[in-house]
Write an enzyme that holds these catalytic residues in place. Structure first.
Site, PDB file in Angstrom:
ATOM      1  N   HIS A 101      46.180  38.031  45.508  1.00  0.00           N
ATOM      2  CA  HIS A 101      46.203  37.110  44.374  1.00  0.00           C
ATOM      3  C   HIS A 101      46.202  37.789  43.012  1.00  0.00           C
ATOM      4  O   HIS A 101      46.339  37.121  41.989  1.00  0.00           O
ATOM      5  CB  HIS A 101      45.018  36.121  44.458  1.00  0.00           C
ATOM      6  CG  HIS A 101      45.405  34.721  44.081  1.00  0.00           C
ATOM      7  ND1 HIS A 101      44.663  33.612  44.459  1.00  0.00           N
ATOM      8  CD2 HIS A 101      46.433  34.259  43.352  1.00  0.00           C
ATOM      9  CE1 HIS A 101      45.227  32.511  43.977  1.00  0.00           C
ATOM     10  NE2 HIS A 101      46.307  32.881  43.303  1.00  0.00           N
ATOM     11  N   ASP A 124      42.302  27.172  45.849  1.00  0.00           N
ATOM     12  CA  ASP A 124      41.685  28.416  46.336  1.00  0.00           C
ATOM     13  C   ASP A 124      40.242  28.128  46.742  1.00  0.00           C
ATOM     14  O   ASP A 124      39.583  27.268  46.157  1.00  0.00           O
ATOM     15  CB  ASP A 124      41.711  29.436  45.179  1.00  0.00           C
ATOM     16  CG  ASP A 124      41.563  30.895  45.606  1.00  0.00           C
ATOM     17  OD1 ASP A 124      42.162  31.760  44.935  1.00  0.00           O
ATOM     18  OD2 ASP A 124      40.862  31.165  46.615  1.00  0.00           O
ATOM     19  N   HIS A 126      38.189  30.373  46.184  1.00  0.00           N
ATOM     20  CA  HIS A 126      37.583  31.229  45.155  1.00  0.00           C
ATOM     21  C   HIS A 126      38.159  30.923  43.773  1.00  0.00           C
ATOM     22  O   HIS A 126      39.275  30.421  43.660  1.00  0.00           O
ATOM     23  CB  HIS A 126      37.846  32.703  45.495  1.00  0.00           C
ATOM     24  CG  HIS A 126      37.559  33.073  46.908  1.00  0.00           C
ATOM     25  ND1 HIS A 126      38.530  33.022  47.906  1.00  0.00           N
ATOM     26  CD2 HIS A 126      36.422  33.477  47.513  1.00  0.00           C
ATOM     27  CE1 HIS A 126      37.983  33.406  49.057  1.00  0.00           C
ATOM     28  NE2 HIS A 126      36.703  33.684  48.855  1.00  0.00           N
ATOM     29  N   ASP A 128      38.559  33.384  41.343  1.00  0.00           N
ATOM     30  CA  ASP A 128      39.378  34.541  40.910  1.00  0.00           C
ATOM     31  C   ASP A 128      39.336  34.708  39.396  1.00  0.00           C
ATOM     32  O   ASP A 128      40.354  35.030  38.776  1.00  0.00           O
ATOM     33  CB  ASP A 128      40.816  34.386  41.402  1.00  0.00           C
ATOM     34  CG  ASP A 128      40.907  34.383  42.926  1.00  0.00           C
ATOM     35  OD1 ASP A 128      42.040  34.219  43.441  1.00  0.00           O
ATOM     36  OD2 ASP A 128      39.870  34.533  43.586  1.00  0.00           O
ATOM     37  N   HIS A 141      41.994  41.166  42.910  1.00  0.00           N
ATOM     38  CA  HIS A 141      42.415  39.833  43.371  1.00  0.00           C
ATOM     39  C   HIS A 141      41.342  38.783  43.107  1.00  0.00           C
ATOM     40  O   HIS A 141      41.595  37.596  43.270  1.00  0.00           O
ATOM     41  CB  HIS A 141      42.851  39.840  44.835  1.00  0.00           C
ATOM     42  CG  HIS A 141      41.721  39.898  45.829  1.00  0.00           C
ATOM     43  ND1 HIS A 141      41.876  39.447  47.127  1.00  0.00           N
ATOM     44  CD2 HIS A 141      40.445  40.367  45.733  1.00  0.00           C
ATOM     45  CE1 HIS A 141      40.744  39.632  47.780  1.00  0.00           C
ATOM     46  NE2 HIS A 141      39.861  40.188  46.962  1.00  0.00           N
ATOM     47  N   ASP A 232      46.362  29.829  47.017  1.00  0.00           N
ATOM     48  CA  ASP A 232      45.772  30.850  47.892  1.00  0.00           C
ATOM     49  C   ASP A 232      45.610  30.207  49.262  1.00  0.00           C
ATOM     50  O   ASP A 232      44.935  29.180  49.388  1.00  0.00           O
ATOM     51  CB  ASP A 232      44.408  31.267  47.333  1.00  0.00           C
ATOM     52  CG  ASP A 232      43.823  32.469  48.057  1.00  0.00           C
ATOM     53  OD1 ASP A 232      43.187  33.309  47.391  1.00  0.00           O
ATOM     54  OD2 ASP A 232      44.007  32.577  49.286  1.00  0.00           O
ATOM     55  N   ASP A 234      43.828  30.812  51.586  1.00  0.00           N
ATOM     56  CA  ASP A 234      42.438  30.678  52.041  1.00  0.00           C
ATOM     57  C   ASP A 234      41.767  29.409  51.514  1.00  0.00           C
ATOM     58  O   ASP A 234      40.596  29.143  51.816  1.00  0.00           O
ATOM     59  CB  ASP A 234      41.586  31.932  51.754  1.00  0.00           C
ATOM     60  CG  ASP A 234      41.239  32.140  50.288  1.00  0.00           C
ATOM     61  OD1 ASP A 234      41.034  33.306  49.901  1.00  0.00           O
ATOM     62  OD2 ASP A 234      41.129  31.162  49.505  1.00  0.00           O
ATOM     63  N   GLU A 277      47.900  35.717  49.819  1.00  0.00           N
ATOM     64  CA  GLU A 277      46.808  36.147  50.689  1.00  0.00           C
ATOM     65  C   GLU A 277      47.045  35.917  52.178  1.00  0.00           C
ATOM     66  O   GLU A 277      46.093  35.917  52.960  1.00  0.00           O
ATOM     67  CB  GLU A 277      45.456  35.548  50.240  1.00  0.00           C
ATOM     68  CG  GLU A 277      45.037  35.933  48.819  1.00  0.00           C
ATOM     69  CD  GLU A 277      44.478  37.364  48.674  1.00  0.00           C
ATOM     70  OE1 GLU A 277      44.307  38.054  49.696  1.00  0.00           O
ATOM     71  OE2 GLU A 277      44.207  37.771  47.530  1.00  0.00           O
TER      72      GLU A 277
HETATM   73  N1  LIG Z   1      34.658  36.603  44.268  1.00  0.00           N
HETATM   74  C1  LIG Z   1      34.904  37.809  45.116  1.00  0.00           C
HETATM   75  C2  LIG Z   1      35.921  37.476  46.198  1.00  0.00           C
HETATM   76  S1  LIG Z   1      37.404  37.049  45.442  1.00  0.00           S
HETATM   77  C3  LIG Z   1      38.509  36.627  46.694  1.00  0.00           C
HETATM   78  C4  LIG Z   1      39.882  36.790  46.067  1.00  0.00           C
HETATM   79  S2  LIG Z   1      41.047  35.728  46.747  1.00  0.00           S
HETATM   80  N2  LIG Z   1      42.384  35.988  46.008  1.00  0.00           N
HETATM   81  O1  LIG Z   1      40.719  34.357  46.450  1.00  0.00           O
HETATM   82  O2  LIG Z   1      41.184  36.001  48.152  1.00  0.00           O
HETATM   83  C5  LIG Z   1      35.374  38.958  44.235  1.00  0.00           C
HETATM   84  O3  LIG Z   1      35.520  38.789  43.050  1.00  0.00           O
HETATM   85  O4  LIG Z   1      35.644  40.027  44.777  1.00  0.00           O
HETATM   86 MN   LIG Z   2      42.660  33.729  45.366  1.00  0.00          MN
HETATM   87 MN   LIG Z   3      40.737  32.860  47.882  1.00  0.00          MN
END
Ligand SMILES: N[C@@H](CSCCS(N)(=O)=O)C(=O)O
Ligand SMILES: [Mn+2]
Ligand SMILES: [Mn+2]
Length: 321
Positions: A101, A124, A126, A128, A141, A232, A234, A277
């Protein structure tokens, strides 16, 4: 009115240095191999494939603070930004196939450089939106949005090979859907900037139809603008899409995921979409990889007019005995 004929540009962005897991770089070619271009053509789209953006490793790419692989990710996104801008100048809706991402940096930047003010719908698990100073992992990402938002500019240091990035998205033009794994710093940023979000709790409470109605009301409240949908894989539940790097239980159903794309499509304002992803090495079986890749394909088809009730050409007629 007559169904619009979508003109689509496909760009592969085999990015994997925004996160630590091998395999996500195979996403673009896996999604192509699953027949995306043929299926888009069959449903009436005009499709042009712009190939894959090169993203070679930059040598001696030491961390910047805790930000990992900054020069490689920054350079690859600069290339992607130029390619997406070209697709938009050619008047097509741009589809970027990931890859991790972090590619949203180049995709949204290139999109905004041609179209100006955008509405960003980020689907998503998340957010990000970690900055280089709030990130708990250093993985880019998990940070792309922080480099793009005007209101965060003062909170983001200049990272090597990121100086080409101009913030191009306003906090009020962003909507998140599907959030269920948000870091402390990210939650502070979302609340402090007043960014509109529909976590999985809101999806449960309101239902996906109301979520999409409120998403569009929010984005188009001041003025209609082109939409950048950053999807994303996920966001969907790991039982549907297990082959991804950061799966989180309790995700969107396949039906909810597709409804989002059908709704965005019918606005007629979709201008670019990222599908990111997909990681075949995170699938334990061939079935798990296929389920994930096929969902990614179906979500993109939903963006370009596929409806689950079916359809028929206006000149269709059934034969008579
Ligand atoms: N919040 C965590 C996990 S982020 C997951 C990234 S994604 N692109 O949504 O898979 C971080 O900052 O590493
Ligand atoms: Mn993402
Ligand atoms: Mn994600």
């Amino acid at each position: 009115g007559a169904p619009q004929r979508h003109s689509v540009g496909i760009v592969g962005a085999p990015f994997n240095r925004g996160q630590p897991r091998d395999g996500v770089e195979s996403g673009p070619d896996l999604i192509r191999a699953a027949g995306l271009l043929q299926k888009l053509t069959q449903q009436g789209c005009a499709v042009k494939d712009y190939g894959n953006v090169t993203c070679d490793d930059v040598p001696a790419d030491e961390p910047f603070g805790c930000v990992k692989n900054p020069r490689t990710v920054g350079r690859a996104n600069e290339q992607l930004s130029h390619t997406v801008a070209t697709v938009k100048r050619e008047g097509k809706t741009c589809v970027v196939l990931g890859g991790d991402h972090s590619l949203a940096i180049g995709s949204i930047h290139g999109h905004a450089s041609v179209q100006g003010q955008l509405g960003v719908v980020w689907v998503d698990a998340h957010a990000d939106i970690n900055t280089p100073l709030t990130t708990p992992t250093g993985n880019i990402h998990g940070q792309p949005m922080s480099y793009l938002i005007h209101e965060l500019h003062s909170k983001v240091p200049v990272v090597p090979n990121f100086s080409w990035i101009k913030p191009c998205v306003s906090a009020r033009d962003i909507v998140y859907i599907g959030l269920r794994d948000v870091d402390l710093g990210e939650h502070y940023i979302l609340k402090h900037l007043g960014i509109k979000m529909f976590s999985i709790t809101e999806v449960d409470r309101l239902g996906i139809a109301k979520v999409m109605e409120e998403t569009c009301d929010h984005i188009f409240s001041q003025v209609q603008k082109p939409v950048h949908l950053s999807y994303d894989i996920d966001a969907l539940d790991p039982t549907v899409c297990p082959a991804t790097g950061t799966p989180v239980v309790g995700g969107l159903t396949y039906r909810e995921g597709v409804y989002i794309t059908e709704h965005i499509c019918q606005t007629g304002l979709l201008s670019a979409v990222d599908m990111v992803e997909v990681n075949p090495k995170c699938g334990r079986t061939d079935h798990e990889v296929k389920s994930t890749v096929n969902a990614a394909v179906d979500l993109i088809l939903g963006c370009f007019g596929r409806v689950r009730e079916g359809s028929h050409p206006s000149d269709y007629c059934i034969s008579q005995p």
